[in-house]
Enzyme design. Structure first.
Site, PDB file in Angstrom:
ATOM      1  N   LYS A 204     -57.503  78.509 -75.888  1.00 34.26           N
ATOM      2  CA  LYS A 204     -58.914  78.193 -75.648  1.00 34.26           C
ATOM      3  C   LYS A 204     -59.689  79.505 -75.824  1.00 34.26           C
ATOM      4  O   LYS A 204     -59.260  80.547 -75.336  1.00 34.26           O
ATOM      5  CB  LYS A 204     -59.054  77.680 -74.210  1.00 34.26           C
ATOM      6  CG  LYS A 204     -60.465  77.406 -73.779  1.00 34.26           C
ATOM      7  CD  LYS A 204     -60.824  75.977 -74.061  1.00 34.26           C
ATOM      8  CE  LYS A 204     -62.304  75.721 -73.775  1.00 34.26           C
ATOM      9  NZ  LYS A 204     -62.773  74.517 -74.472  1.00 34.26           N
ATOM     10  N   HIS A 211     -62.368  91.398 -69.585  1.00 35.02           N
ATOM     11  CA  HIS A 211     -60.976  91.800 -69.805  1.00 35.02           C
ATOM     12  C   HIS A 211     -60.599  92.680 -68.616  1.00 35.02           C
ATOM     13  O   HIS A 211     -61.141  93.767 -68.446  1.00 35.02           O
ATOM     14  CB  HIS A 211     -60.849  92.569 -71.126  1.00 35.02           C
ATOM     15  CG  HIS A 211     -59.497  93.191 -71.331  1.00 35.02           C
ATOM     16  ND1 HIS A 211     -58.684  92.873 -72.398  1.00 35.02           N
ATOM     17  CD2 HIS A 211     -58.812  94.107 -70.607  1.00 35.02           C
ATOM     18  CE1 HIS A 211     -57.559  93.576 -72.308  1.00 35.02           C
ATOM     19  NE2 HIS A 211     -57.618  94.344 -71.235  1.00 35.02           N
ATOM     20  N   ASN A 292     -48.605  94.900 -72.223  1.00 38.84           N
ATOM     21  CA  ASN A 292     -48.262  96.095 -72.992  1.00 38.84           C
ATOM     22  C   ASN A 292     -47.168  96.854 -72.258  1.00 38.84           C
ATOM     23  O   ASN A 292     -47.318  97.190 -71.082  1.00 38.84           O
ATOM     24  CB  ASN A 292     -49.487  96.989 -73.188  1.00 38.84           C
ATOM     25  CG  ASN A 292     -50.467  96.354 -74.147  1.00 38.84           C
ATOM     26  OD1 ASN A 292     -50.080  95.859 -75.197  1.00 38.84           O
ATOM     27  ND2 ASN A 292     -51.735  96.334 -73.789  1.00 38.84           N
ATOM     28  N   ARG A 294     -45.991  99.865 -72.298  1.00 43.00           N
ATOM     29  CA  ARG A 294     -46.124 101.299 -72.604  1.00 43.00           C
ATOM     30  C   ARG A 294     -47.277 101.880 -71.812  1.00 43.00           C
ATOM     31  O   ARG A 294     -48.018 101.150 -71.163  1.00 43.00           O
ATOM     32  CB  ARG A 294     -46.410 101.460 -74.097  1.00 43.00           C
ATOM     33  CG  ARG A 294     -47.641 100.646 -74.486  1.00 43.00           C
ATOM     34  CD  ARG A 294     -48.160 100.934 -75.861  1.00 43.00           C
ATOM     35  NE  ARG A 294     -49.127  99.943 -76.284  1.00 43.00           N
ATOM     36  CZ  ARG A 294     -50.418  99.935 -76.001  1.00 43.00           C
ATOM     37  NH1 ARG A 294     -50.943 100.890 -75.252  1.00 43.00           N
ATOM     38  NH2 ARG A 294     -51.223  98.986 -76.434  1.00 43.00           N
TER      39      ARG A 294
END
Ligand code: ADP
Length: 452
Positions: A204, A211, A292, A294
């Protein structure tokens, strides 16, 4: 104190190679820099204890050249490799090869890198540990019929995303059914070209999310802590430009709740070392998009508010040391902001490589500059355009903004154009100052600036 490692090879360049060197130096670990022929004069080479040239300018032949990097480690006797971010940092094969050579990879296991590197398997893993997801297809969408069915079910607009995606590539929006086929085709083609893997899935498309990501650190003894959230909503082409810790939109209770879900989940997965879970946050709801495995570009804002050296923690954990503290020991003090300064035109974003004639970094209380620039340095055209990160820390967000204003004004980079003027405009904006922005805010702000 015995050394954690005898020698650290840093498989990266620029500011992050320097950042890792600094942590190594404080831990008493000698460092090996690797570099391309274009980077022979680079700061990360000058400041390392040893350096090895690993190939020509093109990243494919140098910073991504696994055999040459492993040979450099063998020749110099390095017993650990830190990959930084980008380049080989999320390459599971590289992590595996490093370990096969008896060298410690500063990061998670190759199995976890592989699991999270494929965004479809990452979402499956997260669903399995109770982390909420952005609504979307159940795994890969193999043909147009399946795409139409999924899109109709979750409702438009939808986003077609590459399973192997990264750096904002391989992502296309379809606002309605008439746009689906083209978005699907373009996303797949882009994914095949950029990642050699055209598997795509559908999500969606959220119209006004922030964020928000969670920084996590896990040791090899089952302890997992989080260092709170970063708000990275200010993006252009899905790439972050300015980050804050904490998020202006989150309450401490929301942070604690999300942190608990994330740390308990990762502990079930047996995850080790640093990691970041990225979420979209809209209407009070978090939805996972990717992890992520890292260190991230924006890690300094977390370091400033938590008073922790995340690279040092990564190295200690990789050496087998326990974290040595619990979640209740992690403190969040004040507010931090990072501006990513790139060698780009502040209006058109065209890259501006070239010679830096004057370089003067700001200083003073609560100001940190992570950069490999110096006067006389020639910014090469071959790599990412990030040339400096300016980070400020202050007791409150308004004070952090005031500090960023004065630090940006002190910052002198002459000879190349940079995005400093853009950051100056952003922090003067009333909506930014109110913390009132989503992931779509910056694109509109940039477009409006160009119109007058
Ligand atoms: P990449 O790995 O390429 O960085 P991500 O999945 O992390 O891709 O997404 C990058 C950015 O794209 C996000 O920070 C957000 O701004 C945007 N984005 C991703 N998924 C969605 C979505 N479902 N709806 C709206 N925006 C999204």
């Amino acid at each position: 104190m015995p050394r954690l490692f005898q020698k650290m090879l840093i498989a990266n360049r620029g500011e992050i190679a320097l950042r890792i060197q600094r942590a190594c130096r404080e831990l008493g670990i000698p460092t090996v820099a690797v570099h391309s022929t274009a980077d022979a004069q680079a700061m990360h080479v000058r400041l390392a204890d040893e350096s090895v040239c690993i190939g020509p300018p093109s990243a494919r032949d140098s910073y991504l050249n696994m055999p040459n990097i492993l040979s450099a480690a063998a020749v110099t006797g390095a017993d650990a490799i830190h990959p930084g971010y980008g380049f080989l940092s999320e390459n599971a094969n590289f992590a595996e090869m490093v370990e096969a050579h008896g060298i410690t990879f500063i990061g998670p296991s190759s199995a976890h890198i592989r699991m999270m590197g494929d965004k479809i398997s990452a979402k499956t893993a997260m669903a399995g540990i109770g982390v909420p997801l952005v609504p979307g297809s159940d795994g890969e969408v193999v043909d147009m019929d399946a795409a139409r069915a999924v899109a109709a079910q979750i409702g438009y607009p939808v986003l077609i995303k590459a399973a192997a995606g990264g750096g904002g590539r391989g992502m296309k929006v379809a606002l309605g059914p008439d746009e689906l086929e083209e978005a699907w085709t373009v996303a797949r083609t882009e994914a095949r070209t950029a990642f050699g893997n055209d598997a795509v899935y559908i999500e969606k498309y959220l119209d006004r999310p922030r964020h928000i990501e969670m920084q996590v650190m896990a040791d090899a003894h089952g302890h997992v802590v989080h260092f709170g959230e970063r708000d990275c909503s200010l993006q252009r082409r899905h790439q972050k430009l300015l980050e804050e810790a904490g998020s202006p939109a989150l309450t401490p209770d929301e942070r604690d709740a999300l942190g608990a879900v994330v740390t308990q989940g990762l502990s079930k997965l047996g995850y080790r070392n640093a990691g970041t879970l990225e979420f979209l946050y809209q209407d009070g709801q978090f939805a996972f998009i990717e992890m992520n495995t890292r260190l991230q570009v924006e890690h300094p804002v977390t370091e400033m508010v938590c008073g922790v050296d995340l690279v040092r923690e990564q190295i200690r954990i990789a050496a087998g040391e326990p974290l040595g503290y619990a979640q209740s020991d992690v403190r969040f003090e004040g507010h931090a902001i990072e501006c990513r300064i790139t060698a780009e035109d502040p209006e058109t974003f065209a890259p501006t490589p070239g010679k830096v004639s004057v370089f003067h970094a700001p200083g003073g209380l609560g100001v940190r500059v992570d950069s490999a620039l110096y006067a006389g340095y020639v910014v090469p055209p071959y790599y990412d355009s990030l040339v400096a990160k300016l980070i400020v820390h202050a007791p409150t967000r308004p004070e952090a903004i005031a500090r960023m204003r004065r630090a940006l004004a002190e910052f002198a980079v002459v000879g190349i154009r940079t995005t400093i003027p853009l950051h100056q405009r952003i922090i003067e904006d009333a909506e930014f100052q109110a913390g009132d922005y989503t992931i779509h805010w910056l694109e509109r702000f940039v477009a409006a600036g160009r119109d007058h």
